[in-house]
Design a protein around this motif. Sequence first.
Motif, PDB file in Angstrom:
ATOM      1  N   ILE A 174      32.544  46.915  38.595  1.00 14.69           N
ATOM      2  CA  ILE A 174      31.644  45.894  39.110  1.00 14.69           C
ATOM      3  C   ILE A 174      30.219  46.433  39.127  1.00 14.69           C
ATOM      4  CG2 ILE A 174      31.946  46.579  41.531  1.00 14.69           C
ATOM      5  CD1 ILE A 174      31.916  43.501  42.178  1.00 14.69           C
ATOM      6  N   SER A 187      21.210  43.060  38.831  1.00 13.10           N
ATOM      7  CA  SER A 187      22.582  43.301  38.385  1.00 13.10           C
ATOM      8  C   SER A 187      22.722  42.973  36.900  1.00 13.10           C
ATOM      9  CB  SER A 187      23.580  42.510  39.225  1.00 13.10           C
ATOM     10  OG  SER A 187      23.525  41.141  38.899  1.00 13.10           O
ATOM     11  N   HIS A 246      23.671  41.747  44.991  1.00 15.93           N
ATOM     12  CA  HIS A 246      24.348  40.804  44.102  1.00 15.93           C
ATOM     13  C   HIS A 246      25.425  41.587  43.364  1.00 15.93           C
ATOM     14  CE1 HIS A 246      24.986  38.466  40.306  1.00 15.93           C
ATOM     15  NE2 HIS A 246      25.114  37.508  41.201  1.00 15.93           N
ATOM     16  N   SER A 269      40.268  38.048  42.121  1.00 12.79           N
ATOM     17  CA  SER A 269      39.049  37.582  42.780  1.00 12.79           C
ATOM     18  C   SER A 269      39.210  37.634  44.297  1.00 12.79           C
ATOM     19  CB  SER A 269      38.723  36.161  42.317  1.00 12.79           C
ATOM     20  OG  SER A 269      37.627  35.644  43.018  1.00 12.79           O
ATOM     21  N   ASP A 324      28.628  41.630  40.821  1.00 17.59           N
ATOM     22  CA  ASP A 324      29.062  40.843  39.671  1.00 17.59           C
ATOM     23  C   ASP A 324      30.085  41.643  38.864  1.00 17.59           C
ATOM     24  OD1 ASP A 324      29.218  39.012  37.644  1.00 17.59           O
ATOM     25  OD2 ASP A 324      27.058  38.829  37.346  1.00 17.59           O
ATOM     26  N   ASP A 381      32.346  42.935  35.901  1.00 17.98           N
ATOM     27  CA  ASP A 381      32.012  43.066  34.481  1.00 17.98           C
ATOM     28  C   ASP A 381      33.101  42.454  33.605  1.00 17.98           C
ATOM     29  OD1 ASP A 381      29.716  44.588  35.184  1.00 17.98           O
ATOM     30  OD2 ASP A 381      30.998  46.341  35.443  1.00 17.98           O
ATOM     31  N   ASP A 387      33.694  35.374  40.115  1.00 22.66           N
ATOM     32  CA  ASP A 387      33.449  36.804  39.880  1.00 22.66           C
ATOM     33  C   ASP A 387      32.099  37.316  40.376  1.00 22.66           C
ATOM     34  OD1 ASP A 387      31.815  35.561  38.092  1.00 22.66           O
ATOM     35  OD2 ASP A 387      32.499  36.665  36.338  1.00 22.66           O
ATOM     36  N   GLU A 388      31.395  36.566  41.206  1.00 17.21           N
ATOM     37  CA  GLU A 388      30.130  37.103  41.714  1.00 17.21           C
ATOM     38  C   GLU A 388      29.801  36.571  43.106  1.00 17.21           C
ATOM     39  OE1 GLU A 388      26.333  35.609  39.939  1.00 17.21           O
ATOM     40  OE2 GLU A 388      27.688  34.534  38.607  1.00 17.21           O
ATOM     41  N   LYS A 423      19.884  39.411  41.707  1.00 12.19           N
ATOM     42  CA  LYS A 423      20.652  38.849  40.594  1.00 12.19           C
ATOM     43  C   LYS A 423      20.130  39.392  39.250  1.00 12.19           C
ATOM     44  CE  LYS A 423      22.622  35.126  38.361  1.00 12.19           C
ATOM     45  NZ  LYS A 423      24.022  34.807  38.290  1.00 12.19           N
ATOM     46  N   LYS A 468      24.022  45.873  34.078  1.00 10.91           N
ATOM     47  CA  LYS A 468      25.356  45.735  33.492  1.00 10.91           C
ATOM     48  C   LYS A 468      25.507  46.542  32.216  1.00 10.91           C
ATOM     49  CE  LYS A 468      27.497  41.564  35.082  1.00 10.91           C
ATOM     50  NZ  LYS A 468      28.779  42.243  35.264  1.00 10.91           N
TER      51      LYS A 468
END
Length: 398
Positions: free
Chosen positions: A138, A153, A11, A83, A13, A15, A103-104, A150, A157
């Motif tokens: 990221i 991640s 996953h 993106s 994502d 930042d 963004d993910e 998910k 973060k």
Amino acid sequence: MFVRTEATILHADLDAFYASVEQRDDASLRGRPVIVGGGVVLAASYEAKARGVRTAMGGWQARALCPDAVVVPPRMKAYSAASKAVFAVFRNTTPLVEGISIDEAFLDVAGLKRLRGDPAGIAVRLREEVLREVGLPITVGVARTKFLAKVASAVAKPDGLLVVPPDGELDFLHPLPVERLWGVGRVTAERLHSRGITTVAQVARLPEARLVSMLGRAAGHHLHALAHNRDPRPVRVGKRRGSIGSQRALGRRPRTAEDLDAILLGIVDRLGKRLRAAHRVCRTVVLRLRFADSSRATRSHTLRESTASTKVVLSTARDLLAGALPVIEKQGITLLGLTLSNLDDQNAVQLALPFGKAPDGTLDATLDDLRERYGATAVTRAVLLGKDQGIQVPLLPD
DNA sequence: TCTGGGGTCCTAGGACCC
DNA sequence: TCTGGGGTCCTAGGACCC
């Protein structure tokens, strides 16, 4: 059923996405608290988050928490381009990419071992590549299921990488607060809390029937599965949008029916353009309303045939609005929106058109084309002129 | 002073059909 | 005629996500 035994789902994502793009493009913003958005915080850099600023927070509150923040207006085109570049890096890693939002995304890297090494190594290189190619930080979570990846991640973060090994899943999962479970928002969390349930481990101890009676069939079943670490959802490629919508917050001052009609026209115009640009057609038109007391309502109509015509959508939307005027009068309107759903591919419909029938899209196509060449405000339908506040007088280049 | 905008999915009742 | 079962579509509302 195929059960995955290795952690092969990523996953990824970005930042503080919008804020990171701003810091990337303006060196003077780096290391400083940055807030994207005016009335409401669309994104906050980690420097701003450290001061308590959160996404969706009111601008006044954000500025109170962080007076030295630099507030910048959103630049959607820049974010959309960033993106696209990031997703190109994703697809360069594996074709099995499921985009979740701007963004993910989930990436399935099972079967890439020979080619690209183990998932952890792939994740390390993915992060490096996104930074090198696009200039953005990221975070990547790696696990055996989408849900665990998910959560991983989110825990890692910002600018991190976390692998949940298959033999460490329950140790990772069970101490988490229930809010981490997918599908648990404010209401469901409160329902669980009121029964003394605050952790995933506690959810896992509840019989499924109990959860179903508390939360309903789907939510109860879903939560039971997640808490028992059963998340069978595969990474799915090529998911298409089911609806497109647009809305406008109106504040609290009263609006006349003419005001509302002009706003509706602007929304329909924008949506029609987006619909045609995506080569889709819609069959259901949904009018969205929010009232002064924050309650909401929808009014919808399903057409007999799909359409991409601004004219058809507009007359449907107008009928819905006319039907809702009494409620609006009584309650006071604070938001007007429209969603087009029941989407289909344009091709599927064009084939069904009788020969010789002029498509109703000639004017639409002309307007779309003019705007494409001269900018969005170059051509404006007559009703819009002087109505909507701040609308520029359209100027066509010679 | 609850603020923004763009989405997904589920539930439930009624209409209609077999 | 009533009772029963099952399915699909439409409409409206609500929870949740980024």
